[in-house]
Design a protein around this motif. Structure first.
Motif, PDB file in Angstrom:
ATOM      1  N   THR A   1      11.286  -7.746  11.400  1.00  0.00           N
ATOM      2  CA  THR A   1      10.767  -6.991  10.246  1.00  0.00           C
ATOM      3  C   THR A   1       9.794  -5.964  10.826  1.00  0.00           C
ATOM      4  OG1 THR A   1       8.855  -8.442  10.023  1.00  0.00           O
ATOM      5  CG2 THR A   1      10.825  -9.082   8.785  1.00  0.00           C
ATOM      6  N   GLY A   2       8.932  -5.411   9.994  1.00  0.00           N
ATOM      7  CA  GLY A   2       7.900  -4.505  10.503  1.00  0.00           C
ATOM      8  C   GLY A   2       6.718  -5.235  11.123  1.00  0.00           C
TER       9      GLY A   2
ATOM     10  N   SER B   1       3.792 -19.446   8.386  1.00  0.00           N
ATOM     11  CA  SER B   1       4.440 -19.098   9.666  1.00  0.00           C
ATOM     12  C   SER B   1       4.548 -20.379  10.497  1.00  0.00           C
ATOM     13  CB  SER B   1       3.583 -18.079  10.412  1.00  0.00           C
ATOM     14  OG  SER B   1       3.996 -17.938  11.751  1.00  0.00           O
TER      15      SER B   1
ATOM     16  N   ARG C   1       0.824  -1.219   0.000  1.00  0.00           N
ATOM     17  CA  ARG C   1       0.000   0.000   0.000  1.00  0.00           C
ATOM     18  C   ARG C   1       0.854   1.262   0.000  1.00  0.00           C
ATOM     19  NH1 ARG C   1      -2.962  -1.569   5.322  1.00  0.00           N
ATOM     20  NH2 ARG C   1      -0.767  -2.079   5.588  1.00  0.00           N
TER      21      ARG C   1
ATOM     22  N   ARG D   1       7.422   3.654   0.389  1.00  0.00           N
ATOM     23  CA  ARG D   1       8.327   2.544   0.749  1.00  0.00           C
ATOM     24  C   ARG D   1       8.561   1.612  -0.434  1.00  0.00           C
ATOM     25  NH1 ARG D   1       5.680   1.535   6.119  1.00  0.00           N
ATOM     26  NH2 ARG D   1       5.055  -0.398   5.122  1.00  0.00           N
TER      27      ARG D   1
ATOM     28  N   PRO E   1       8.280 -19.056   8.622  1.00  0.00           N
ATOM     29  CA  PRO E   1       9.271 -18.438   9.510  1.00  0.00           C
ATOM     30  C   PRO E   1       8.776 -18.404  10.947  1.00  0.00           C
ATOM     31  CG  PRO E   1       8.512 -16.907   7.771  1.00  0.00           C
ATOM     32  CD  PRO E   1       7.572 -18.060   7.807  1.00  0.00           C
TER      33      PRO E   1
ATOM     34  N   PRO F   1       9.348 -16.043  14.602  1.00  0.00           N
ATOM     35  CA  PRO F   1       9.389 -14.593  14.794  1.00  0.00           C
ATOM     36  C   PRO F   1      10.663 -13.991  14.207  1.00  0.00           C
ATOM     37  CG  PRO F   1       8.711 -15.694  16.793  1.00  0.00           C
ATOM     38  CD  PRO F   1       9.131 -16.772  15.847  1.00  0.00           C
TER      39      PRO F   1
HETATM   40  N1  LIG Z   1       8.129 -11.226  10.916  1.00  0.00           N
HETATM   41  C1  LIG Z   1       7.627 -12.282  11.506  1.00  0.00           C
HETATM   42  O1  LIG Z   1       7.831 -12.507  12.719  1.00  0.00           O
HETATM   43  C2  LIG Z   1       6.839 -13.274  10.696  1.00  0.00           C
HETATM   44  C3  LIG Z   1       6.770 -14.600  11.149  1.00  0.00           C
HETATM   45  C4  LIG Z   1       6.050 -15.510  10.396  1.00  0.00           C
HETATM   46  C5  LIG Z   1       5.416 -15.118   9.227  1.00  0.00           C
HETATM   47  N2  LIG Z   1       5.491 -13.821   8.827  1.00  0.00           N
HETATM   48  C6  LIG Z   1       4.806 -13.440   7.585  1.00  0.00           C
HETATM   49  O2  LIG Z   1       5.741 -12.876   6.713  1.00  0.00           O
HETATM   50  C7  LIG Z   1       5.068 -12.073   5.753  1.00  0.00           C
HETATM   51  C8  LIG Z   1       5.836 -10.782   5.556  1.00  0.00           C
HETATM   52  O3  LIG Z   1       5.750 -10.002   6.730  1.00  0.00           O
HETATM   53  P1  LIG Z   1       7.016  -9.243   7.331  1.00  0.00           P
HETATM   54  O4  LIG Z   1       7.491 -10.035   8.463  1.00  0.00           O
HETATM   55  O5  LIG Z   1       7.967  -8.882   6.273  1.00  0.00           O
HETATM   56  O6  LIG Z   1       6.276  -7.955   7.950  1.00  0.00           O
HETATM   57  P2  LIG Z   1       6.245  -6.447   7.468  1.00  0.00           P
HETATM   58  O7  LIG Z   1       7.622  -5.889   7.466  1.00  0.00           O
HETATM   59  O8  LIG Z   1       5.215  -5.786   8.317  1.00  0.00           O
HETATM   60  O9  LIG Z   1       5.727  -6.526   5.971  1.00  0.00           O
HETATM   61  C9  LIG Z   1       4.397  -6.819   5.657  1.00  0.00           C
HETATM   62  C10 LIG Z   1       4.135  -6.445   4.217  1.00  0.00           C
HETATM   63  O10 LIG Z   1       2.768  -6.769   3.920  1.00  0.00           O
HETATM   64  C11 LIG Z   1       2.154  -5.652   3.275  1.00  0.00           C
HETATM   65  N3  LIG Z   1       0.745  -5.529   3.585  1.00  0.00           N
HETATM   66  C12 LIG Z   1       0.143  -5.543   4.798  1.00  0.00           C
HETATM   67  N4  LIG Z   1      -1.166  -5.299   4.676  1.00  0.00           N
HETATM   68  C13 LIG Z   1      -1.400  -5.116   3.344  1.00  0.00           C
HETATM   69  C14 LIG Z   1      -2.547  -4.794   2.586  1.00  0.00           C
HETATM   70  N5  LIG Z   1      -3.754  -4.586   3.153  1.00  0.00           N
HETATM   71  N6  LIG Z   1      -2.438  -4.695   1.251  1.00  0.00           N
HETATM   72  C15 LIG Z   1      -1.233  -4.861   0.653  1.00  0.00           C
HETATM   73  N7  LIG Z   1      -0.103  -5.149   1.314  1.00  0.00           N
HETATM   74  C16 LIG Z   1      -0.181  -5.265   2.652  1.00  0.00           C
HETATM   75  C17 LIG Z   1       2.912  -4.435   3.842  1.00  0.00           C
HETATM   76  O11 LIG Z   1       2.874  -3.365   2.907  1.00  0.00           O
HETATM   77  P3  LIG Z   1       2.115  -1.955   3.147  1.00  0.00           P
HETATM   78  O12 LIG Z   1       2.166  -1.634   4.601  1.00  0.00           O
HETATM   79  O13 LIG Z   1       2.876  -1.008   2.262  1.00  0.00           O
HETATM   80  O14 LIG Z   1       0.746  -2.202   2.640  1.00  0.00           O
HETATM   81  C18 LIG Z   1       4.320  -4.958   3.954  1.00  0.00           C
HETATM   82  O15 LIG Z   1       5.031  -4.762   2.764  1.00  0.00           O
HETATM   83  C19 LIG Z   1       3.636 -11.900   6.294  1.00  0.00           C
HETATM   84  O16 LIG Z   1       2.778 -12.745   5.568  1.00  0.00           O
HETATM   85  C20 LIG Z   1       3.753 -12.351   7.728  1.00  0.00           C
HETATM   86  O17 LIG Z   1       2.530 -12.856   8.213  1.00  0.00           O
HETATM   87  C21 LIG Z   1       6.200 -12.891   9.526  1.00  0.00           C
END
Ligand SMILES: NC(=O)c1ccc[n+]([C@@H]2O[C@H](COP(=O)([O-])OP(=O)(O)OC[C@H]3O[C@@H](n4cnc5c(N)ncnc54)[C@H](OP(=O)(O)O)[C@@H]3O)[C@@H](O)[C@H]2O)c1
Length: 291
Positions: A191-192, A143, A39, A43, A186, A188
């Motif tokens: 990331t964001g 996850s 979105r 970024r 993954p 935890p």
């Molecule tokens: N980090 C962890 O601990 C962890 C663990 C297990 C799995 N995961 C999974 O890894 C994946 C990537 O997450 P991340 O860890 O990289 O977190 P992140 O840094 O928060 O990134 C999440 C991404 O998803 C996008 N997103 C969220 N809501 C959205 C929407 N409504 N429409 C379009 N894009 C959207 C965000 O983009 P915008 O904000 O620009 O929309 C952002 O680019 C996710 O599926 C998360 O569930 C993460």
């Protein structure tokens, strides 16, 4: 499995942050042209700038779209309708935290739309072309939470269990055609994601330690190359995810509740309580009383 990287197109969702930014950079290094989505346009621009610095010849296009809406998903699909997509990284997603009964239902609905519905819609759009060509790959980011119910992250945990099961099913359907489908699980990760939960989780045993994103990204792409159905990066994560299989479900769920429980020391997980007239209802105990 056959995946052609050089000069082919990849779609990376959630490319504006975290794992998605990393996937985009690694695919650019392999010579892929990229369609990045998220979105936050600013970024996405930053991701594109980083990629052009390391891979100046790579084509990078951006679609700012909200994948919780049908119009957002359609905008992305329309943008790429003129070209074959060789790799789909279904990575966009977010979670929530807290007792389900106190959750924001609009947010939970959006979570299901991004974490499940968009994943289905994009896989449905791109898989047929991959099967026809006999090459390509879909990496769905699930996850470790997918391996057991997740009290206090009930919708997020169930969404990722969906992604895991869905990916395994597609893996079996697509492998004979040479197309790879992988669920990346993954633990935890730094990331964001944690900030985007919108709640403080630093006190939980689960989110106290965060792994580096780079090995998670590498493990996902390596597993996709090898045509593996599921990959869980990190030995500790693998042990925890797999050990749950040998526990009775109720034990497993109670352990999970303990690892994720809220900070409020007076909060207890929901229990069944009986009124004097014998009717049961769900309540929870605070300081020994039931409310
Ligand atoms: N980090 C962890 O601990 C962890 C663990 C297990 C799995 N995961 C999974 O890894 C994946 C990537 O997450 P991340 O860890 O990289 O977190 P992140 O840094 O928060 O990134 C999440 C991404 O998803 C996008 N997103 C969220 N809501 C959205 C929407 N409504 N429409 C379009 N894009 C959207 C965000 O983009 P915008 O904000 O620009 O929309 C952002 O680019 C996710 O599926 C998360 O569930 C993460």
């Amino acid at each position: 499995m056959k995946i052609h990287y050089q000069g082919r197109w990849a779609v990376v969702t959630g490319a504006s942050s975290g794992l998605g930014q990393g996937f985009a950079a690694r695919l650019a290094e392999r010579g892929m042209s990229l369609v990045l989505t998220g979105r936050n346009k600013g970024r996405l621009d930053e991701t594109a700038r980083q990629i052009r610095r390391v891979a100046p010849r790579v084509k990078v296009e951006m679609v700012a779209a909200d994948l919780s809406t049908r119009s957002g998903v359609s905008a992305l699909l329309e943008h790429v309708s003129d070209r074959p997509i060789e790799v789909l990284i279904n990575n966009a997603g977010f979670g929530s935290y807290g007792p389900f009964a106190e959750s924001d239902s609009d947010r939970e609905a959006d979570e299901v739309a991004v974490d499940i519905s968009a994943v289905i819609a994009l896989a449905r759009a791109f898989l047929p072309g991959m099967l026809d060509r006999g090459s390509g790959g879909i990496l769905n980011v699930a996850s470790t939470i997918a391996f057991q119910p997740a009290p206090y992250q009930a919708v997020y945990g169930a969404s990722k269990a969906f992604v895991l099961s869905f990916s395994q099913a597609l893996w079996a359907e697509a492998r004979a055609a040479g197309v790879a489908v992988t669920a990346l699980c993954p633990g935890p990760t730094r990331t964001g994601f944690v900030d985007a939960l919108g709640a403080d989780v630093g006190h939980t045993a689960i989110y106290r330690r965060l792994a580096d994103p780079e090995p998670v990204i590498e493990a996902g792409l390596r597993a996709l190359d090898k045509g593996r159905a599921v990959v869980i990066p990190g030995l500790r994560n693998r042990v925890v995810a797999e050990s749950g299989r040998f526990m009775p479900r109720e034990w497993l769920t109670r352990v999970s509740a303990r690892l994720l429980r809220p900070l409020d020391p007076t909060f207890r997980a929901p229990i069944e309580v009986r009124n004097r007239d014998g009717n049961s209802r769900l309540g929870r105990t605070r300081l020994g009383s039931v409310d």
